[in-house]
Design a protein around this motif. Structure first.
Motif, PDB file in Angstrom:
ATOM      1  N   ALA A  27       0.906  -1.116   0.141  1.00 41.79           N
ATOM      2  CA  ALA A  27       0.066   0.115  -0.208  1.00 41.79           C
ATOM      3  C   ALA A  27       0.826   1.420  -0.104  1.00 41.79           C
ATOM      4  O   ALA A  27       0.579   2.346  -0.713  1.00 41.79           O
ATOM      5  CB  ALA A  27      -0.964  -0.083   1.179  1.00 41.79           C
ATOM      6  N   GLU A  28       2.013   1.272   0.731  1.00 44.71           N
ATOM      7  CA  GLU A  28       2.737   2.669   0.835  1.00 44.71           C
ATOM      8  C   GLU A  28       3.459   2.831  -0.281  1.00 44.71           C
ATOM      9  O   GLU A  28       3.896   3.735  -0.636  1.00 44.71           O
ATOM     10  CB  GLU A  28       3.636   2.407   2.078  1.00 44.71           C
ATOM     11  N   HIS A  29       3.703   1.612  -1.422  1.00 50.65           N
ATOM     12  CA  HIS A  29       4.404   1.974  -2.711  1.00 50.65           C
ATOM     13  C   HIS A  29       3.484   2.204  -3.789  1.00 50.65           C
ATOM     14  O   HIS A  29       3.905   2.123  -4.976  1.00 50.65           O
ATOM     15  CB  HIS A  29       5.410   0.841  -2.917  1.00 50.65           C
ATOM     16  N   ARG A  30       2.198   1.934  -3.643  1.00 53.27           N
ATOM     17  CA  ARG A  30       1.260   1.825  -4.647  1.00 53.27           C
ATOM     18  C   ARG A  30       1.388   3.009  -5.628  1.00 53.27           C
ATOM     19  O   ARG A  30       1.175   3.237  -6.856  1.00 53.27           O
ATOM     20  CB  ARG A  30      -0.267   1.506  -4.363  1.00 53.27           C
ATOM     21  N   GLU A  31       1.169   4.330  -5.044  1.00 54.07           N
ATOM     22  CA  GLU A  31       1.296   5.615  -5.682  1.00 54.07           C
ATOM     23  C   GLU A  31       2.475   5.732  -6.328  1.00 54.07           C
ATOM     24  O   GLU A  31       2.464   5.921  -7.600  1.00 54.07           O
ATOM     25  CB  GLU A  31       1.073   6.649  -4.661  1.00 54.07           C
ATOM     26  N   ALA A  32       3.653   5.317  -5.875  1.00 51.49           N
ATOM     27  CA  ALA A  32       4.961   5.641  -6.663  1.00 51.49           C
ATOM     28  C   ALA A  32       4.965   4.708  -7.819  1.00 51.49           C
ATOM     29  O   ALA A  32       5.436   4.947  -8.952  1.00 51.49           O
ATOM     30  CB  ALA A  32       6.137   5.270  -5.750  1.00 51.49           C
ATOM     31  N   CYS A  34       2.421   3.400  -9.423  1.00 51.05           N
ATOM     32  CA  CYS A  34       1.302   3.850 -10.415  1.00 51.05           C
ATOM     33  C   CYS A  34       1.956   5.251 -11.324  1.00 51.05           C
ATOM     34  O   CYS A  34       1.671   5.272 -12.317  1.00 51.05           O
ATOM     35  CB  CYS A  34       0.192   3.895 -10.054  1.00 51.05           C
ATOM     36  N   HIS A  35       2.694   5.874 -10.599  1.00 51.77           N
ATOM     37  CA  HIS A  35       3.087   7.122 -10.965  1.00 51.77           C
ATOM     38  C   HIS A  35       4.095   6.624 -12.230  1.00 51.77           C
ATOM     39  O   HIS A  35       4.181   7.614 -13.023  1.00 51.77           O
ATOM     40  CB  HIS A  35       3.897   7.849  -9.908  1.00 51.77           C
ATOM     41  N   ASP A  38       2.593   7.155 -15.808  1.00 50.68           N
ATOM     42  CA  ASP A  38       2.122   8.533 -16.109  1.00 50.68           C
ATOM     43  C   ASP A  38       2.895   8.872 -17.453  1.00 50.68           C
ATOM     44  O   ASP A  38       3.989   9.002 -17.574  1.00 50.68           O
ATOM     45  CB  ASP A  38       2.598   9.638 -15.251  1.00 50.68           C
ATOM     46  N   LEU A  64      -1.753  -3.582 -11.157  1.00 56.57           N
ATOM     47  CA  LEU A  64      -0.801  -2.557 -12.126  1.00 56.57           C
ATOM     48  C   LEU A  64      -1.050  -2.841 -13.321  1.00 56.57           C
ATOM     49  O   LEU A  64      -1.197  -1.830 -14.177  1.00 56.57           O
ATOM     50  CB  LEU A  64       0.818  -2.840 -11.846  1.00 56.57           C
ATOM     51  N   GLU A  67      -4.507  -1.214 -14.173  1.00 57.10           N
ATOM     52  CA  GLU A  67      -4.313   0.272 -14.288  1.00 57.10           C
ATOM     53  C   GLU A  67      -3.628   0.609 -15.444  1.00 57.10           C
ATOM     54  O   GLU A  67      -4.259   1.536 -16.244  1.00 57.10           O
ATOM     55  CB  GLU A  67      -3.375   0.753 -12.938  1.00 57.10           C
ATOM     56  N   ARG A  71      -5.343   3.042 -18.791  1.00 60.42           N
ATOM     57  CA  ARG A  71      -4.666   4.176 -19.411  1.00 60.42           C
ATOM     58  C   ARG A  71      -4.088   4.111 -20.842  1.00 60.42           C
ATOM     59  O   ARG A  71      -3.420   4.873 -21.279  1.00 60.42           O
ATOM     60  CB  ARG A  71      -3.271   4.533 -18.556  1.00 60.42           C
TER      61      ARG A  71
END
Length: 125
Positions: A27-32, A34-35, A38, A64, A67, A71
């Motif tokens: 959970a703590e690395h999900r944003e990085a 997914c980033h 971009d 991932l 996601e 995109r």
């Protein structure tokens, strides 16, 4: 300790994951992670430095891929998959004769072939 870095090689992003990737750190690395998608049409994920995983890690990779698909992108796993990762994939049912297997629901995830660790298998494409 799980770590993630993003580099660009020949205009293509490479997401390098190292260390222990288990339920308690995902959970703590999900944003990085997914980033890294971009602006990318294709993202290569390098697992060669991953030392420990659990079943949640493969669900994380599947998410991932979904996601990326949303995109209009594709996530590709680099062919070098550590023995530890291959072994857990086999035990947890995420690997079959044609490689990592998410029950036909791969989304935007391109997977390398993974052979049986018991047979001294190797990875390939």
């Amino acid at each position: 300790m799980a770590e993630v870095s993003i580099q660009t090689t020949q205009g293509r992003p490479i997401l390098t994951m190292t260390g222990e990737w288990t339920f308690d750190v995902l959970a703590e690395h999900r944003e990085a992670v997914c980033h890294a998608l971009d602006g990318a049409q294709q993202l290569t994920v390098d697992l060669s430095g991953v030392t420990r995983v659990d079943a949640a890690f493969f669900q994380f990779l599947h998410a991932l891929g979904r996601e990326a698909e949303g995109r209009g992108a594709v996530v590709e796993l680099a062919p070098e998959v550590p023995q530890e990762v291959r072994g857990v994939a086999l035990v947890c049912g995420f690997a079959g004769p044609d490689g990592l297997d998410f029950g036909g629901a791969r989304g935007g995830l391109t997977l390398p072939r993974i052979e049986s660790a018991e047979a001294g298998g190797t990875h390939g494409g």
